[in-house]
Design a protein around this motif. Structure first.
Motif, PDB file in Angstrom:
ATOM      1  N   ASN A  51       0.807  -1.226   0.000  1.00  0.00           N
ATOM      2  CA  ASN A  51       0.000   0.000   0.000  1.00  0.00           C
ATOM      3  C   ASN A  51       0.833   1.265   0.000  1.00  0.00           C
ATOM      4  N   VAL A  52       1.928   1.291   0.761  1.00  0.00           N
ATOM      5  CA  VAL A  52       2.744   2.514   0.866  1.00  0.00           C
ATOM      6  C   VAL A  52       3.821   2.587  -0.201  1.00  0.00           C
TER       7      VAL A  52
ATOM      8  N   ILE B  74      -7.515  -7.940   2.051  1.00  0.00           N
ATOM      9  CA  ILE B  74      -7.214  -7.097   0.892  1.00  0.00           C
ATOM     10  C   ILE B  74      -7.640  -5.647   1.124  1.00  0.00           C
ATOM     11  N   CYS B  75      -8.745  -5.443   1.809  1.00  0.00           N
ATOM     12  CA  CYS B  75      -9.410  -4.137   1.819  1.00  0.00           C
ATOM     13  C   CYS B  75      -8.902  -3.165   2.877  1.00  0.00           C
ATOM     14  N   ALA B  76      -8.086  -3.610   3.807  1.00  0.00           N
ATOM     15  CA  ALA B  76      -7.735  -2.778   4.957  1.00  0.00           C
ATOM     16  C   ALA B  76      -6.531  -1.883   4.699  1.00  0.00           C
ATOM     17  N   PHE B  77      -6.216  -1.072   5.694  1.00  0.00           N
ATOM     18  CA  PHE B  77      -5.027  -0.216   5.723  1.00  0.00           C
ATOM     19  C   PHE B  77      -4.968   0.736   4.534  1.00  0.00           C
ATOM     20  N   ALA B  78      -6.091   1.464   4.403  1.00  0.00           N
ATOM     21  CA  ALA B  78      -6.271   2.601   3.489  1.00  0.00           C
ATOM     22  C   ALA B  78      -6.647   2.215   2.068  1.00  0.00           C
ATOM     23  N   ARG B  79      -6.678   0.945   1.712  1.00  0.00           N
ATOM     24  CA  ARG B  79      -7.065   0.620   0.331  1.00  0.00           C
ATOM     25  C   ARG B  79      -8.504   1.051   0.050  1.00  0.00           C
ATOM     26  N   MET B  80      -9.326   1.117   1.089  1.00  0.00           N
ATOM     27  CA  MET B  80     -10.688   1.626   0.927  1.00  0.00           C
ATOM     28  C   MET B  80     -10.878   2.956   1.656  1.00  0.00           C
TER      29      MET B  80
ATOM     30  N   ILE C 248       3.491   5.694   8.400  1.00  0.00           N
ATOM     31  CA  ILE C 248       3.462   6.282   7.054  1.00  0.00           C
ATOM     32  C   ILE C 248       2.024   6.538   6.625  1.00  0.00           C
ATOM     33  N   LEU C 249       1.135   5.569   6.844  1.00  0.00           N
ATOM     34  CA  LEU C 249      -0.263   5.748   6.475  1.00  0.00           C
ATOM     35  C   LEU C 249      -0.839   7.003   7.111  1.00  0.00           C
ATOM     36  N   GLU C 250      -0.515   7.215   8.370  1.00  0.00           N
ATOM     37  CA  GLU C 250      -1.061   8.371   9.074  1.00  0.00           C
ATOM     38  C   GLU C 250      -0.345   9.663   8.697  1.00  0.00           C
ATOM     39  N   ARG C 251       0.973   9.629   8.665  1.00  0.00           N
ATOM     40  CA  ARG C 251       1.737  10.850   8.386  1.00  0.00           C
ATOM     41  C   ARG C 251       1.438  11.415   7.012  1.00  0.00           C
ATOM     42  N   GLU C 252       1.300  10.526   6.015  1.00  0.00           N
ATOM     43  CA  GLU C 252       1.041  10.968   4.649  1.00  0.00           C
ATOM     44  C   GLU C 252      -0.456  10.983   4.315  1.00  0.00           C
ATOM     45  N   ASP C 253      -1.279  10.709   5.317  1.00  0.00           N
ATOM     46  CA  ASP C 253      -2.733  10.676   5.166  1.00  0.00           C
ATOM     47  C   ASP C 253      -3.126   9.914   3.899  1.00  0.00           C
TER      48      ASP C 253
END
Length: 436
Positions: A66-67, A248-254, A326-331
């Motif tokens: 994801n990142v 598959i769908c978690a951690f910002a993919r949706m 990273i997910l949070e810092r880069e929104d």
């Protein structure tokens, strides 16, 4: 954009025969007789093979990066943890700080009431864990007959024993014999069909229902807006545990932490993996609601005899913490909604192609381009051909029997999305011309 067809000259390493590496999920009769596509390095959304050619990673490997590739922050976190504590079991009362901190962080974001977290090494293990826990929970509640597991057509739940038994695609069960007793599959888009199946089997016999927020590997099928509200109510009314497979769908993919938040429901358990570390280390788990945890946490002499050697691996947990930073810092949650819209707009331009029967996109950073029955049947075209043509032009996608699947890293740019889609169109054109 100028079309580039990549050279396929191979290095001496690839010509070594016979190869002793058994590629999983593959027809080794074909794979063993051809050159290998060796990925040497990766950065952002790009891959480079051992010949130095560059490819756009249109699938985030297998839905998980994801990142993007090459994040030094995650590598540094892994190295730092390895030099402090490489690994140690979490059986009994053993623990490590990364596992404890990660569990708290995941629980804080999960749309589950009073959550607890079981850690595993991946999605398949997590499905096994959730299914066994569902059955064990009902046994602990004095209802051991509630063993039946229900899933959906097209649903993919890994290829371990129970996962294979409840998978919604027959081709993955063929030839293995029965993997799990007391299981059935219902249409993926019908709340009524689910309730009818529960009544057919008998609510006193049904343990749990498994569903992905968006069916991924089965072809990218999104639910209607009220589907999961109906599912949650049916499961509540009949005393069936509702297990969401968010691998598959978690951690910002949706656009959120676990995918299911888009539908406003609170399941009993959530299975996760893949994007929790963006694939930098193997990790998965199950977020378990407090009601399900109660007989194991609050009653003595009632252990859940299940676990894996590397569960709670401190290095994997450290990678997950850095990835979540990273997910949070880069929104990337907000970014995902923007990429979702751009991918949807771009990929829908393929709907007018003569080989394409349907485009499915618009819910999450994922899409499917389905070929026509005439192309797949009378013309003898395969999705594998289109995949090969796209890769020869520098874009890696994923082929299933009827569709090409797209699920790029969330950091992909609009220009790169346009490149991906225009390359796929060129690949479709080349295959169409070959079969004229």
């Amino acid at each position: 954009m100028t079309e580039t067809v990549v050279s396929y000259a191979r290095t001496p390493m690839e010509r070594l025969e016979p190869s002793r590496f058994w590629h999983t999920f593959s027809d080794m009769n074909k794979v063993s007789q051809g050159p290998k596509f060796i990925v040497e390095r990766a950065e952002g959304p790009w891959l480079w093979d051992d010949n130095g050619d560059r490819f756009l990673d249109g699938t985030a490997s297998l839905w998980y990066c994801n990142v993007g590739h090459g994040r030094t922050e995650i590598a540094d976190a892994v190295y730092k943890q390895l030099t402090a504590l490489d690994a140690f079991t979490v059986y009994g009362d053993f623990a490590n700080r990364p596992a404890l901190e990660l569990s708290e962080r995941l629980a804080a974001h999960a749309p589950v009431v009073d959550p607890r977290v079981i850690l595993t090494c991946g999605g398949g293990e997590s499905i096994e864990t959730a299914a066994k826990l569902a059955r064990r929970y009902w046994a602990a509640e004095g209802r051991p007959g509630k063993r039946h597991l229900i899933s959906r057509t097209g649903g993919y739940h890994g290829l371990h024993g129970i996962g294979t038994g409840i998978i919604g695609m027959d081709r993955f069960r063929s030839g293995f014999g029965p993997m799990v007793e007391d299981a059935s599959v219902v249409p993926h888009d019908s709340v009524r069909a689910l309730e009818e199946e529960i009544l057919r089997v008998g609510p006193e016999n049904v343990a749990a229902f498994f569903a992905e927020p968006v069916i991924g590997a089965g072809g990218v099928y999104a639910a209607d807006t009220d589907y999961f509200t109906g599912v949650a109510e049916v499961c509540r009314r009949h005393g069936v545990l509702f297990v969401v497979d968010s691998v598959i769908c978690a951690f910002a993919r949706m656009g959120n932490w676990f995918g299911i938040e888009r539908y406003g429901v609170r399941p009993d358990m959530i299975v996760f993996a893949k994007g929790v570390t963006s694939g930098y280390q193997p990790l998965g788990g199950v977020v378990v609601g407090g009601r399900i945890a109660e007989p194991f946490w609050n009653r003595s002499g009632n252990p859940f005899h299940h676990g894996t050697t590397y569960a709670g691996h401190p290095t994997c947990c450290a990678a997950a913490m850095a990835n979540m930073d990273i997910l949070e810092r880069e929104d990337l949650f907000t970014v995902a909604y923007e990429v979702e819209a751009q991918l949807d707009a771009a990929v829908r331009t393929l709907a007018d192609h003569p080989l394409v029967s349907e485009v499915r996109s618009g819910t999450g950073v994922m899409a499917a381009v389905q070929l026509t029955e005439e192309a797949l049947g009378d013309r003898g075209i395969t999705t594998a051909e289109v995949f090969a043509e796209a890769r020869a032009r520098g874009v890696v996608l994923r082929a299933i029997p009827h569709s090409l699947l797209i699920s790029p890293p969330l950091i992909i740019t609009w220009e790169q999305i346009d490149h991906l889609v225009s390359t796929l169109r060129s690949a479709l054109d080349a295959v169409a011309q070959r079969h004229e």
